[in-house]
Design a protein around this motif. Structure first.
Motif, PDB file in Angstrom:
ATOM      1  N   GLN A 137      36.360  40.340  43.586  1.00  0.00           N
ATOM      2  CA  GLN A 137      37.267  39.191  43.645  1.00  0.00           C
ATOM      3  C   GLN A 137      37.541  38.674  42.231  1.00  0.00           C
ATOM      4  N   SER A 141      41.086  38.929  39.633  1.00  0.00           N
ATOM      5  CA  SER A 141      41.699  37.731  39.067  1.00  0.00           C
ATOM      6  C   SER A 141      41.868  37.804  37.556  1.00  0.00           C
ATOM      7  N   VAL A 142      41.242  38.792  36.933  1.00  0.00           N
ATOM      8  CA  VAL A 142      41.313  38.875  35.472  1.00  0.00           C
ATOM      9  C   VAL A 142      42.591  39.605  35.076  1.00  0.00           C
ATOM     10  N   PRO A 143      43.427  38.982  34.219  1.00  0.00           N
ATOM     11  CA  PRO A 143      44.625  39.706  33.775  1.00  0.00           C
ATOM     12  C   PRO A 143      44.205  40.929  32.960  1.00  0.00           C
ATOM     13  N   PHE A 145      45.476  42.417  30.463  1.00  0.00           N
ATOM     14  CA  PHE A 145      45.533  42.354  29.002  1.00  0.00           C
ATOM     15  C   PHE A 145      44.411  41.495  28.421  1.00  0.00           C
ATOM     16  N   TRP A 146      43.948  40.523  29.210  1.00  0.00           N
ATOM     17  CA  TRP A 146      42.784  39.761  28.732  1.00  0.00           C
ATOM     18  C   TRP A 146      41.533  40.631  28.770  1.00  0.00           C
ATOM     19  N   LEU A 150      39.086  41.388  25.718  1.00  0.00           N
ATOM     20  CA  LEU A 150      37.625  41.238  25.789  1.00  0.00           C
ATOM     21  C   LEU A 150      36.935  42.543  25.402  1.00  0.00           C
ATOM     22  N   MET A 153      37.076  42.886  21.770  1.00  0.00           N
ATOM     23  CA  MET A 153      36.115  41.980  21.157  1.00  0.00           C
ATOM     24  C   MET A 153      34.714  42.572  21.177  1.00  0.00           C
TER      25      MET A 153
ATOM     26  N   LEU B 210      49.968  35.515  36.873  1.00  0.00           N
ATOM     27  CA  LEU B 210      49.618  36.706  36.087  1.00  0.00           C
ATOM     28  C   LEU B 210      50.853  37.269  35.372  1.00  0.00           C
ATOM     29  N   ALA B 213      51.957  35.123  32.465  1.00  0.00           N
ATOM     30  CA  ALA B 213      51.039  35.297  31.344  1.00  0.00           C
ATOM     31  C   ALA B 213      51.329  36.614  30.623  1.00  0.00           C
ATOM     32  N   GLY B 230      49.450  32.860  28.222  1.00  0.00           N
ATOM     33  CA  GLY B 230      49.654  34.246  27.796  1.00  0.00           C
ATOM     34  C   GLY B 230      49.936  34.323  26.306  1.00  0.00           C
ATOM     35  N   VAL B 248      39.009  33.609  24.272  1.00  0.00           N
ATOM     36  CA  VAL B 248      38.184  33.494  25.480  1.00  0.00           C
ATOM     37  C   VAL B 248      38.766  32.464  26.463  1.00  0.00           C
ATOM     38  N   GLY B 251      42.076  32.932  28.565  1.00  0.00           N
ATOM     39  CA  GLY B 251      41.841  33.970  29.579  1.00  0.00           C
ATOM     40  C   GLY B 251      41.076  33.410  30.761  1.00  0.00           C
ATOM     41  N   ILE B 252      40.044  32.595  30.462  1.00  0.00           N
ATOM     42  CA  ILE B 252      39.273  31.988  31.553  1.00  0.00           C
ATOM     43  C   ILE B 252      40.185  31.111  32.406  1.00  0.00           C
ATOM     44  N   ILE B 254      43.404  31.445  32.958  1.00  0.00           N
ATOM     45  CA  ILE B 254      44.228  32.281  33.835  1.00  0.00           C
ATOM     46  C   ILE B 254      43.377  32.805  34.990  1.00  0.00           C
ATOM     47  N   ALA B 255      42.217  33.377  34.639  1.00  0.00           N
ATOM     48  CA  ALA B 255      41.391  34.024  35.659  1.00  0.00           C
ATOM     49  C   ALA B 255      40.969  33.032  36.734  1.00  0.00           C
ATOM     50  N   VAL B 258      43.966  32.175  39.011  1.00  0.00           N
ATOM     51  CA  VAL B 258      44.281  33.277  39.909  1.00  0.00           C
ATOM     52  C   VAL B 258      43.180  33.439  40.952  1.00  0.00           C
ATOM     53  N   LEU B 259      41.927  33.332  40.507  1.00  0.00           N
ATOM     54  CA  LEU B 259      40.800  33.451  41.436  1.00  0.00           C
ATOM     55  C   LEU B 259      40.907  32.401  42.538  1.00  0.00           C
TER      56      LEU B 259
END
Ligand SMILES: Nc1ncnc2c1ncn2[C@@H]1O[C@H](COP(=O)(O)OP(=O)(O)O)[C@@H](O)[C@H]1O
Ligand SMILES: [Mg+2]
Lengths: 316, 280, 330
Positions: A137, A141-143, A145-146, A150, A153, B210, B213, B230, B248, B251-252, B254-255, B258-259
């Motif tokens: 899940q 939800s993680v895009p 490109f992010w 990561l 990084m 999404l 972004a 984005g 960081v 991104g959190i 967005i996530a 969406v979550l």
């Protein structure tokens, strides 16, 4: 060829045609004068007139469409406005990166998803299932490109295991080239794999509720034997559909991911062509990606016919 | 299961509760940012640029010295707006087309569904990119593009669900009572497929966030000074070797958004479809 | 010792509205070669009883009580040992021939699977045995049909395949759960005759389950009538028809004057007013009290125990005297 495949083939051709018309309309009719779009509104009148001739804009739209399609089929494409080389050549070069990337990502995604999905289905509602489903899940939800950023990084900036982007070319050897594609592929595969794992799990759970699975157990087959002989192949039918759709999503995903990793694939070419207003390239790229998606859907149909005897012509 | 209220079932469903809370938080942050942010999100302050997270700047500052937390809060407005407008576009046209196809059957249905098939040949983000290529980059075009390309999915889903309703007995009864197709569609079909559509709305909402972004990350979505998560990531990536943490927090954001929407959709589906709920 | 002894078998389902006791305290015994019919309205727990015997209950169901096969208590067996019994010593036929066969495997392979599993057969021996089974269940051209897929067969033929599959290892007990309910009326009789003949020929014990009294009456030596998860009356077929003791059984049989009745299930069901209560709402007392014209406070207070009303004939009702009286006068 069975009736099913004949029908699917007709749909395949029709969809290809429809997609090409749609692309043509969207890029040539809607925005008005393509020459204006390419050169910008402040371009001198004379330059625009020259380009109009070059693009064949003096001819009627239908003639231009037919000319474009016949060129597509014979592989002789127009020159890119910015690169001054035939678009086909440009695309071929870039596909050498995008296709392996998409295939690698798909392979990784299936590799993640298959064992996780099967395991989750087998331990339905137990802790293993709950953990895998929660993780997926989050993965969904993680895009992508992010995820890519990561990964850069962690593996490039901190660990220095990989470069933060770029592509050495296949001429530098398969190893280094694949290495450059690995992080992008993982970034793409995380999201797709998470979706796929959920889907595999629910396809298996659905199949496990089928009457014929109960029949198999009533014959005395163990849970394990039932899973391998009766559940998985039946569950493969819906899963194959999703894998096909995912491949389309992966192709789209490469557009973004290639830009994160500065990979010179078709995604980057597409974005550069948009920035350069090189509509000739954009048009061919878009229709090519659509053609690939439609082709994959057709391959999925072929796979169906291979898996499911109900779709074969029967010899009764 | 009649005795159970919708809310009672909802509160027992973990996905629904978690997703609902996250989505409420997203809306609350967007609304709050209209009235208050810790700092002026657009104030540029070169001396304090690239400040790491601290008591004054909880999430640090970016390359222009803007407060990252404030900027993310205002960014929620963009995400929400894109989501709402594009979903409304997709839902309005898609549901209408789907209902028409289902009510008309025959050639009309075939035509609508084949047209949807053509559009399905294009991955959604590709279509958005194509549209932005012709209309030019910008938040409005991005919204329109994302909205247009959720039309076929809404249409297909609506048609499927509506077709299942059209064969039910109470439709025959309505027919017998002399009601026309349009009236039956509005009075009987639509209310019965509302739950399916609502679930789809949450899913498309998440996809819209999404997509926005991604488009903004590529530089063809919303343009400065409109804040966008984005684009924050795109800018952060250029400093990834120096100020990695900048990449960081957006991104959190967005996530989590969406979550929340995905969980909410899952929960709603479980609650509104007891048949599915039992399967889990 | 009986071949199969079922003692106080109960099945509890976890439902959205809490636990529901779908089968409650079912007990019966089955001798070698004996044929038993279980009859009752749909939803009364027949299938769950059968699945409990096989150890194949759905995920949300739990069974209690004892099922003893040939002296072995099945509850004490692990999964592997149970697998060695299923399909080998106990075979089962299901209601839906359309969905009970795997659509992706040829029928020959599906029939041979039990033989391969329990007898270790393979290759030519397996093929020969499968062909013989196909012939035995009356499928024409076994050589060709062995390669057919389920979708290429008619409903009746598929049910024949199911029978071949269930009988492949010559089990001691065959459980047939509504084997003809999904079939055309013309095919029903053929399949029932086939089952009866094969059961006789192989000397198997049979548990035949149906909501249709006609199916049961003509094919078994003993009948158990189920209502609301319990067996309300059980007796040898002839004795049961001669002297019905339970008001529910009386209502169920009312439209059926004697063996060799006319099939008219709608008329039959219409004779009992009311509907089967929802499982979680089942009352504490007699489950039939709500629909019973003879019910009094005592009936609603406690579940009735089975009492002997004749040789080998029991009924779970405290008002059998009144019930039999009202039947005689009617
Ligand atoms: N897996 C299940 N979950 C919930 N309820 C069930 C399940 N299986 C059966 N039931 C319910 O249990 C009761 C008995 O079912 P069953 O044994 O199939 O009846 P029948 O006598 O028709 O074979 C029915 O009310 C049925 O709805
Ligand atoms: Mg049943």
């Amino acid at each position: 060829m069975s009736l099913f495949l004949a029908k699917r083939f007709a749909t395949f051709i029709a969809t290809l045609l429809g997609a090409s018309v749609l692309t043509f309309l969207a890029l040539e009719i809607l925005p008005g004068d393509p020459a204006l779009v390419i050169l910008g509104i402040d371009a001198p009148e004379s330059a625009i007139a020259v380009l109009r001739l070059e693009l064949g804009l003096d001819r009627p739209a239908l003639a231009r469409y037919l000319g474009w399609v016949s060129n597509l089929m014979t592989g002789t494409s127009a020159n890119s406005y910015t690169y001054k080389v035939p678009v086909a050549e440009l695309i071929r070069e870039r596909l050498e990166i995008t296709l392996p990337l998409a295939v690698l990502a798909m392979a990784l995604s299936i590799l993640f998803a298959l064992p996780l999905g099967i395991y989750a289905a087998q331990s339905h509602d137990k802790s293993g299932d709950v953990v895998i489903m929660s993780a997926s899940q989050i993965g969904i939800s993680v895009p992508n490109f992010w995820m890519a950023i990561l990964l850069i990084m962690f593996f490039a900036v901190n660990l220095h295991w990989f470069a933060a982007g770029g592509f050495p070319g296949w001429s530098s050897g398969v190893g280094p080239a694949l290495k450059a594609l690995l992080l992008p592929a993982i970034a793409l595969a995380t999201v797709q794999g998470a979706i796929l794992a959920r889907f595999i799990r629910s396809a298996i759970l659905d199949t496990m509720r089928e009457d014929y699975v109960r029949t198999a157990r009533a014959k005395g087959l163990t849970r394990r034997a039932t899973m391998w002989r009766h559940v998985l192949r039946n569950a493969a039918i819906p899963v194959v559909t999703i894998v096909g759709l995912q491949f389309a999503n992966l192709l789209a995903g490469t557009i973004v991911i290639e830009n994160v990793f500065a990979l010179p694939g078709i995604g980057r070419l597409l974005l550069q062509s948009i920035t350069n207003r090189d509509l000739v390239v954009v048009r061919d790229l878009v229709v090519m990606i659509a053609a690939m998606v439609v082709t994959i859907n057709f391959i999925v149909d072929l796979l169906y016919a291979a898996i499911d005897p109900r779709l074969k012509p029967h010899d009764v | 299961m009649q005795g159970d209220t919708f809310l009672a079932r909802g509160l027992r469903n973990r996905s629904f509760v978690a997703g609902g809370l996250l989505t409420l938080a997203l809306v609350a942050v967007a609304l709050l940012s209209l009235a208050w942010t810790p700092h002026d999100p657009l104030r540029i302050s070169i001396p304090t640029r690239f400040a790491p997270p601290s008591a004054t700047h909880w999430l640090g500052t970016d390359q222009f010295g803007r407060d990252v937390l404030s900027y993310i809060m205002v960014g929620a407005q963009t995400s929400l707006t894109v989501g709402i407008v594009s979903v409304v576009i997709g839902m309005t046209f898609g549901v209408t087309l789907g209902l028409c196809a289902s009510a008309a059957r025959g050639a009309v249905e075939e035509a609508i569904m084949r047209a949807a098939d053509f559009i399905f040949a294009f991955p959604a983000i590709l279509l958005a990119i194509m549209l932005v290529a012709t209309l030019g980059p910008g938040a409005v075009n991005a919204i329109v593009a994302i909205g247009i390309f959720s039309i076929p999915e809404f249409a297909r889903l609506t048609r499927g669900a509506a077709n299942a309703i059209w064969v039910r007995e109470f439709i025959l009864a309505a027919r017998a009572a002399g009601k026309g197709d349009a009236r039956i569609t509005i009075e009987h079909v639509l209310p019965n497929i509302a739950s399916v559509i609502i679930v789809q709305v949450t899913i498309r909402f998440a996809l819209a966030i999404l997509a926005e972004a991604a488009l903004s990350y590529l530089g063809i979505g919303s343009q400065p000074p409109t804040p966008s998560w984005g684009r924050m990531l795109a800018e952060a990536q250029t400093r990834i070797f120096q100020n990695a943490w900048l990449a960081v927090f957006p991104g959190i954001a967005i996530a989590l958004s969406v979550l929340g929407l995905n969980l909410l959709g899952d929960g709603l589906r479980d609650i509104t479809d007891p048949r599915l709920a039992r399967k889990r | 010792m009986a071949l199969l002894e079922v003692d106080n078998l109960s099945v509890t389902l976890a439902t959205a509205r809490g636990p529901a006791r779908a089968v409650r305290g079912v007990s019966f015994a089955l001798e070698r070669g004996e044929t038993l019919g279980i009859v009752g309205e749909s939803g009364c727990g027949k299938s769950l009883t059968a699945l409990a015997l096989m150890g194949l209950l759905p995920e949300n169901a739990r069974a209690t009580g004892r099922v003893v096969l040939d002296g072995i208590d099945l509850a004490g067996l692990n999964e592997d040992a149970l697998c060695r019994i299923r399909g080998n010593r106990v075979g089962m036929i299901f209601q839906e021939p359309m969905t009970s066969l795997n659509p992706l495997h040829p029928v020959g392979r599906q029939i041979g699977e039990a033989l391969a599993t329990h007898r270790g057969l393979g290759g030519a021996a397996l093929r020969a045995e499968t062909l013989e089974l196909l012939g035995k269940v009356g499928i024409p051209e076994p050589e060709r049909r062995i390669r057919s897929y389920p979708h290429e067969l008619s409903g009746g033929q598929r049910q024949r395949v199911m029978i071949a599959m269930a009988l492949s290892c010559r089990p001691e007990i065959l459980i047939a759960d509504e084997p003809t309910t999904a079939l055309d009326v013309t095919v029903q009789k053929q399949i029932l005759d086939l089952i009866r003949d094969l059961v006789r020929e192989l000397g198997m014990a049979l548990i035949l389950i149906s909501h249709d009294l006609g199916v049961i009456a003509e094919n078994v030596g003993r009948i158990a009538v189920m209502y609301g998860g319990t067996i309300v009356e059980a007796a040898p077929t002839a004795a049961l028809f001669a002297d019905l003791a339970h008001p529910y059984a009386q209502g169920l049989f009312a439209a059926v004057p004697r063996v060799g009745w006319r099939r008219d299930s709608n008329a039959r069901l219409a004779t009992i007013p009311g509907v089967v209560p929802d499982l979680p709402d089942l009352p504490n007392g007699c489950t039939f009290a709500e629909r019973c014209t003879l019910a009094n406070d005592a009936c609603r207070a406690a579940a009735p125990m089975p009492i002997e009303v004749g040789p080998n004939h029991s009924a779970s009702c405290i008002r059998t005297d009144a019930a039999r009286l009202s039947r005689k006068s009617a």
